[in-house]
Design a protein around this motif. Structure first.
Motif, PDB file in Angstrom:
ATOM      1  N   GLN A 362       4.319  10.688 -12.422  1.00 61.35           N
ATOM      2  CA  GLN A 362       5.503  10.349 -11.649  1.00 61.35           C
ATOM      3  C   GLN A 362       5.219   9.187 -10.698  1.00 61.35           C
ATOM      4  O   GLN A 362       4.081   8.970 -10.284  1.00 61.35           O
ATOM      5  CB  GLN A 362       5.959  11.563 -10.838  1.00 61.35           C
ATOM      6  CG  GLN A 362       6.441  12.732 -11.697  1.00 61.35           C
ATOM      7  CD  GLN A 362       6.736  13.950 -10.857  1.00 61.35           C
ATOM      8  OE1 GLN A 362       5.921  14.359 -10.037  1.00 61.35           O
ATOM      9  NE2 GLN A 362       7.903  14.532 -11.047  1.00 61.35           N
ATOM     10  N   VAL A 363       6.283   8.467 -10.357  1.00 59.84           N
ATOM     11  CA  VAL A 363       6.161   7.403  -9.380  1.00 59.84           C
ATOM     12  C   VAL A 363       5.536   7.928  -8.094  1.00 59.84           C
ATOM     13  O   VAL A 363       4.703   7.268  -7.465  1.00 59.84           O
ATOM     14  CB  VAL A 363       7.535   6.776  -9.086  1.00 59.84           C
ATOM     15  CG1 VAL A 363       7.453   5.799  -7.916  1.00 59.84           C
ATOM     16  CG2 VAL A 363       8.078   6.072 -10.321  1.00 59.84           C
ATOM     17  N   SER A 364       5.891   9.139  -7.699  1.00 57.97           N
ATOM     18  CA  SER A 364       5.384   9.716  -6.450  1.00 57.97           C
ATOM     19  C   SER A 364       3.876   9.954  -6.494  1.00 57.97           C
ATOM     20  O   SER A 364       3.249  10.102  -5.432  1.00 57.97           O
ATOM     21  CB  SER A 364       6.100  11.035  -6.139  1.00 57.97           C
ATOM     22  OG  SER A 364       5.946  11.951  -7.216  1.00 57.97           O
ATOM     23  N   ASP A 365       3.270   9.972  -7.682  1.00 55.87           N
ATOM     24  CA  ASP A 365       1.821  10.105  -7.764  1.00 55.87           C
ATOM     25  C   ASP A 365       1.128   8.817  -7.321  1.00 55.87           C
ATOM     26  O   ASP A 365      -0.060   8.816  -7.010  1.00 55.87           O
ATOM     27  CB  ASP A 365       1.388  10.409  -9.208  1.00 55.87           C
ATOM     28  CG  ASP A 365       1.846  11.773  -9.667  1.00 55.87           C
ATOM     29  OD1 ASP A 365       1.894  12.690  -8.812  1.00 55.87           O
ATOM     30  OD2 ASP A 365       2.152  11.938 -10.860  1.00 55.87           O
ATOM     31  N   VAL A 366       1.877   7.715  -7.307  1.00 55.58           N
ATOM     32  CA  VAL A 366       1.303   6.414  -6.968  1.00 55.58           C
ATOM     33  C   VAL A 366       1.903   5.842  -5.705  1.00 55.58           C
ATOM     34  O   VAL A 366       1.186   5.332  -4.835  1.00 55.58           O
ATOM     35  CB  VAL A 366       1.534   5.411  -8.144  1.00 55.58           C
ATOM     36  CG1 VAL A 366       0.972   4.047  -7.799  1.00 55.58           C
ATOM     37  CG2 VAL A 366       0.908   5.943  -9.422  1.00 55.58           C
ATOM     38  N   LEU A 367       3.205   5.952  -5.550  1.00 51.17           N
ATOM     39  CA  LEU A 367       3.896   5.437  -4.365  1.00 51.17           C
ATOM     40  C   LEU A 367       4.368   6.625  -3.524  1.00 51.17           C
ATOM     41  O   LEU A 367       5.431   7.158  -3.757  1.00 51.17           O
ATOM     42  CB  LEU A 367       5.111   4.575  -4.767  1.00 51.17           C
ATOM     43  CG  LEU A 367       4.826   3.380  -5.671  1.00 51.17           C
ATOM     44  CD1 LEU A 367       6.139   2.655  -5.977  1.00 51.17           C
ATOM     45  CD2 LEU A 367       3.845   2.423  -5.008  1.00 51.17           C
ATOM     46  N   ALA A 368       3.531   7.032  -2.593  1.00 52.17           N
ATOM     47  CA  ALA A 368       3.886   8.179  -1.749  1.00 52.17           C
ATOM     48  C   ALA A 368       4.773   7.720  -0.609  1.00 52.17           C
ATOM     49  O   ALA A 368       4.553   6.659  -0.019  1.00 52.17           O
ATOM     50  CB  ALA A 368       2.630   8.844  -1.198  1.00 52.17           C
ATOM     51  N   PRO A 369       5.809   8.496  -0.245  1.00 53.34           N
ATOM     52  CA  PRO A 369       6.671   8.117   0.871  1.00 53.34           C
ATOM     53  C   PRO A 369       5.904   8.125   2.185  1.00 53.34           C
ATOM     54  O   PRO A 369       4.983   8.911   2.381  1.00 53.34           O
ATOM     55  CB  PRO A 369       7.763   9.181   0.850  1.00 53.34           C
ATOM     56  CG  PRO A 369       7.114  10.365   0.201  1.00 53.34           C
ATOM     57  CD  PRO A 369       6.187   9.802  -0.827  1.00 53.34           C
ATOM     58  N   ARG A 370       6.270   7.211   3.069  1.00 52.63           N
ATOM     59  CA  ARG A 370       5.664   7.183   4.395  1.00 52.63           C
ATOM     60  C   ARG A 370       6.498   8.004   5.361  1.00 52.63           C
ATOM     61  O   ARG A 370       7.714   8.066   5.257  1.00 52.63           O
ATOM     62  CB  ARG A 370       5.591   5.725   4.908  1.00 52.63           C
ATOM     63  CG  ARG A 370       4.656   4.840   4.097  1.00 52.63           C
ATOM     64  CD  ARG A 370       4.436   3.548   4.867  1.00 52.63           C
ATOM     65  NE  ARG A 370       3.600   2.627   4.099  1.00 52.63           N
ATOM     66  CZ  ARG A 370       4.076   1.686   3.300  1.00 52.63           C
ATOM     67  NH1 ARG A 370       5.369   1.535   3.176  1.00 52.63           N
ATOM     68  NH2 ARG A 370       3.258   0.902   2.640  1.00 52.63           N
TER      69      ARG A 370
END
Length: 371
Positions: A362-370
């Motif tokens: 998933q995108v969230s595995d690479v771009l984690a929300p701040r």
């Protein structure tokens, strides 16, 4: 991306190993039965991808934030993407998933099969996420955007242009592209936990290329694989262009030699053109033209050919150049993906065929929300 990017008339004998590959291609039609089991439904496809992205292999990356210095969206799937619009010089900023739809609109015909469009959506999303994760702004003036809208990165149709589709009678096309993006929302391809270089192109001459045969680096997931579907579907898979001998040599930085005064018209001219080696995928690797040796890629770029799988035949003072396929040939063939989809292959199966040994995350595995 060349499809860089960076693209069936006339028949002539191919150089050296290309003739042999033509015979091998006849056997390649059996590949679908050997690759994967047919008949999987789109529901099974979606379930398979979902299971893959929610069960990453041990050691894969997760929760990694990028250092772009920009405020990120709370939802990584809506991470802001800045696109440099080359025709206006302006930068358009929009959510990641909307950007994926814009790439789909530019890179693949809307009348392609849904499974192929979904494969393209995942490839497009993977490409931009890899750049975002690395804070890569190469190829963008002043580095004030993440990507440009050309095949140097990925072709892209702006939001304003897409809104006009409704008025131009292309509303159904837009909805289909949005569906392909929505059904694959947040899904990317990874190799050893990192987003892959999701190279793709228009069509092949029967096989894709190993990465090192077109670029310099050997990439483990960009391996040459059979793609027999392209020539059956792409109406422009084989095309012949004509150029004068003088212009050809000029573009290659040489003076044109004196033409032979004997020999039948249309005969190969090995003294002027001699293929020295071919790639695993069947393209020209090295060729001697006149007094110099070039790579197939050099000839393709200098002569602006559709691909580096080509042959040359003398016709008086002209040279007929027949190309097979279109694009650099590395990664996913778009026409091949559509051919697989027409035969019942799922998005997962298409991507795992063209990208060797990849996983889904998933995108969230690479771009984690701040926070």
């Amino acid at each position: 991306m060349e499809v860089i990017d960076l693209m069936n008339d006339g028949r002539s004998i191919r150089f050296g190993g290309l003739a042999a590959l033509a015979a091998v291609s006849a056997l390649a039609v059996l590949l679908p039965a050997l690759l994967v089991q047919r008949g999987a439904t789109q529901a099974q496809d979606a379930a398979g991808i979902t299971a893959a992205v929610h069960s990453p292999a041990a050691g894969q990356a997760g929760g990694k934030a990028v250092g772009s210095g920009r405020e990120a969206a709370a939802d990584p799937d809506q991470w802001p993407v800045r696109v440099y619009l080359t025709h206006t010089g302006k930068v358009e900023t929009l959510p990641l998933e909307e950007y994926v739809t814009g790439v789909l609109a530019a890179e693949m015909p809307a009348d392609f099969e849904l499974a192929a469009l979904k494969a393209q959506a995942i490839a497009a999303r993977t490409f931009i996420v890899r750049r975002l994760a690395a804070s890569d702004t190469s190829g963008v003036p002043s580095g004030n955007a993440d990507v440009n809208d050309t095949v140097e990165h990925q072709a892209y149709v702006s939001s304003d242009s897409l809104r006009a589709w409704e008025n131009d009678g292309r509303g159904e096309d837009l909805q289909k592209l949005q569906q392909a993006a929505s059904l694959t929302r947040g899904i990317i391809m990874t190799y050893q936990g990192q987003p892959i270089t999701a190279a793709f192109f228009s069509s092949s001459g029967g096989y894709t290329e190993n990465s090192e045969d077109y670029w310099s680096d050997q990439v483990p997931y960009l391996r040459s694989v059979s793609s027999p579907w392209d020539s059956k579907l792409d109406p422009h898979n084989q095309e012949t262009a004509q150029i004068s001998v003088n212009e050809l040599f000029s573009k290659l930085g040489q003076s044109a030699p004196a033409l032979p005064t004997t020999g039948r018209q249309g005969a190969p001219i090995p003294k002027l053109f001699q293929v020295l080696s071919v790639t695993t995928g069947g393209s020209v690797k090295d060729i001697r033209i006149g007094d110099k040796t070039y790579s197939g890629r050099e000839v393709r770029e200098k002569l602006e050919l559709r691909s580096s799988q080509f042959n040359m035949v003398l016709d008086g003072a002209e040279v007929k150049i027949t190309t097979y396929g279109s694009g650099h040939g590395v990664g996913m063939s778009q026409w091949g993906a559509n051919g697989m989809a027409k035969q019942g292959y799922t998005t997962t199966q298409i991507l795992k065929h063209y990208y060797t040994g990849i996983s889904f995350n998933q995108v969230s595995d690479v771009l984690a929300p701040r926070n």
